[in-house]
Write a protein that holds these residues in place. Structure first.
Motif, mmCIF file in Angstrom:
data_model
loop_
_atom_site.group_PDB
_atom_site.id
_atom_site.type_symbol
_atom_site.label_atom_id
_atom_site.label_comp_id
_atom_site.label_asym_id
_atom_site.label_seq_id
_atom_site.Cartn_x
_atom_site.Cartn_y
_atom_site.Cartn_z
ATOM 1 N N CYS A 1 0.851 -1.177 0.000
ATOM 2 C CA CYS A 1 0.000 0.000 0.000
ATOM 3 C C CYS A 1 0.890 1.231 0.000
ATOM 4 N N ASP B 1 -2.499 4.888 -3.269
ATOM 5 C CA ASP B 1 -3.800 4.303 -2.972
ATOM 6 C C ASP B 1 -4.743 5.310 -2.340
ATOM 7 N N TYR C 1 -9.737 7.217 -1.596
ATOM 8 C CA TYR C 1 -8.990 5.963 -1.617
ATOM 9 C C TYR C 1 -9.279 5.254 -2.934
ATOM 10 N N ARG D 1 -8.179 1.919 -3.601
ATOM 11 C CA ARG D 1 -7.872 0.493 -3.469
ATOM 12 C C ARG D 1 -8.801 -0.142 -2.449
#
Length: 209
Positions: free
Chosen positions: A8, A12, A100, A102
């Protein structure tokens, strides 16, 4: 074994005010209302602000054990959608702070207001999302507070068990269970037990079934 799962990163999470990235939607056009409705709306806004910003010990403070939904607050959940807008307040009229991009990222619910949830992410950022964009599926990030190094993943929940893999910071994993300081996690091409304190997405003393 390192880098077995996609890590991450800041990619992301997109800032709404970054050039070439997501932009906040313009606020809906307001229609003038009679004075009574205007006063009622002002009162509702004031009540909302008091509930959001009221500190501990006030009558409007959120419960520290159970929210209006009936679930504990705080608690960890994950993002259900690939794209989740985070707003600065619990209405669609509040501007988008960031997005965000993801699904599956773990976040902590720290407050509830009607169908909105105030969340905190692995960087300590807080904002509001609609409840349907969150999932009860448990996930975790491996040591997102570190820039380098690895964390051992073991075949059994003990420090002398066989080494399965070494996971670097920000590896995203599914959480299967946690007990006695160890969590069973899995991801792309890995599965095993990890020290519970090395994860963002579970509390240090939490039991996950």
């Amino acid at each position: 074994m390192r880098g077995l799962a996609r890590r991450c990163s800041d990619h992301d999470r997109q800032r709404a005010d970054d050039a070439g990235r997501s932009r906040a939607r313009p606020a809906p056009t307001r229609i003038r209302r009679p004075l009574a409705r205007a006063l009622a709306a002002a009162g509702l806004c004031l009540l909302l602000l008091l509930q959001i910003f009221a500190g501990p010990g006030t009558a409007l403070a959120q419960s520290t054990t159970k929210g209006p939904s009936g679930f504990p607050v705080p608690r960890f959940v994950s993002l259900k959608s690939e794209r989740v807008n985070v707003r600065i307040g619990p209405t669609l009229e509040h501007r988008i702070g960031w997005t965000y991009v993801r699904a599956g990222l773990p976040v902590e619910i720290v407050q509830e207001f009607e169908n909105w949830r105030r969340i905190r992410d692995w960087q300590g950022e807080e904002g509001w999302v609609f409840h349907s964009l969150l999932s009860g599926r448990r996930t975790a990030l491996v040591t997102p507070w570190e820039q380098s190094g690895t964390t051992p993943l073991r075949a059994e929940p003990r420090s002398d068990a066989r080494l399965v893999a070494e996971l670097g910071p920000n590896v995203l994993a599914n959480v299967g269970s946690c007990r006695q300081g160890w969590c069973r996690i899995s991801g792309e091409k890995f599965a095993g037990w990890i020290d519970q304190t090395r994860l963002f997405g579970v509390y240090p003393d939490e039991t996950v079934e």
